[in-house]
Design a protein around this motif. Structure first.
Motif, short mmCIF file in Angstrom:
data_model
loop_
_atom_site.label_atom_id
_atom_site.label_comp_id
_atom_site.label_asym_id
_atom_site.label_seq_id
_atom_site.Cartn_x
_atom_site.Cartn_y
_atom_site.Cartn_z
N GLN A 46 52.71 47.26 -38.57
CA GLN A 46 53.11 46.30 -39.60
C GLN A 46 51.98 45.33 -39.91
OE1 GLN A 46 56.71 44.46 -38.15
NE2 GLN A 46 58.02 46.03 -39.07
N ILE A 47 51.27 44.90 -38.89
CA ILE A 47 50.13 44.00 -39.09
C ILE A 47 49.06 44.68 -39.92
CG2 ILE A 47 48.19 42.88 -37.90
CD1 ILE A 47 50.20 42.19 -35.65
N GLU A 48 48.77 45.95 -39.62
CA GLU A 48 47.77 46.69 -40.39
C GLU A 48 48.19 46.79 -41.86
OE1 GLU A 48 47.13 50.49 -38.59
OE2 GLU A 48 46.50 49.62 -36.68
N HIS B 76 57.76 49.18 -29.53
CA HIS B 76 57.89 47.95 -30.31
C HIS B 76 56.51 47.36 -30.61
CE1 HIS B 76 59.78 44.43 -31.96
NE2 HIS B 76 59.14 43.63 -31.11
N ALA B 77 55.64 47.35 -29.63
CA ALA B 77 54.29 46.82 -29.82
C ALA B 77 53.52 47.66 -30.85
CB ALA B 77 53.53 46.78 -28.50
N ASN B 78 53.66 48.96 -30.77
CA ASN B 78 52.99 49.84 -31.73
C ASN B 78 53.52 49.62 -33.14
OD1 ASN B 78 51.32 51.00 -29.81
ND2 ASN B 78 52.74 52.68 -29.38
N SER B 79 54.83 49.41 -33.24
CA SER B 79 55.43 49.14 -34.54
C SER B 79 54.90 47.84 -35.13
CB SER B 79 56.95 49.07 -34.40
OG SER B 79 57.54 48.70 -35.62
#
Length: 69
Positions: free
Chosen positions: A11-13, A4-7
């Motif tokens: 998304q932020i990038e 979830h954190a990687n996702s």
């Protein structure tokens, strides 16, 4: 949780990339506007070129129409 954190990081990038694209587009439009205003001022008497009317974003559209007229 790590997935979830990687996702979210991805998304932020992606959103930061979109922000950069829109920011560059706004910069280009501002430069084009400044160029056209300079061209207009060069051919029109200074009294004929009015300063732009700045309307607050929270002002109703009807009032804006009255200001422009």
């Amino acid at each position: 949780m790590s997935t979830h954190a990687n996702s979210l990081k991805k998304q932020i990038e992606l959103l930061q990339g979109e922000i950069e694209i829109y920011s560059n587009a706004v910069d280009r439009l501002a430069a084009q506007l400044a160029e056209k205003e300079a061209q207009l001022r060069a051919v029109a008497p200074s009294a004929a070129v009015d300063a732009p009317v700045v309307v607050p974003a929270d002002q109703p559209a009807q009032e804006m129409g009255e200001m422009v007229q």
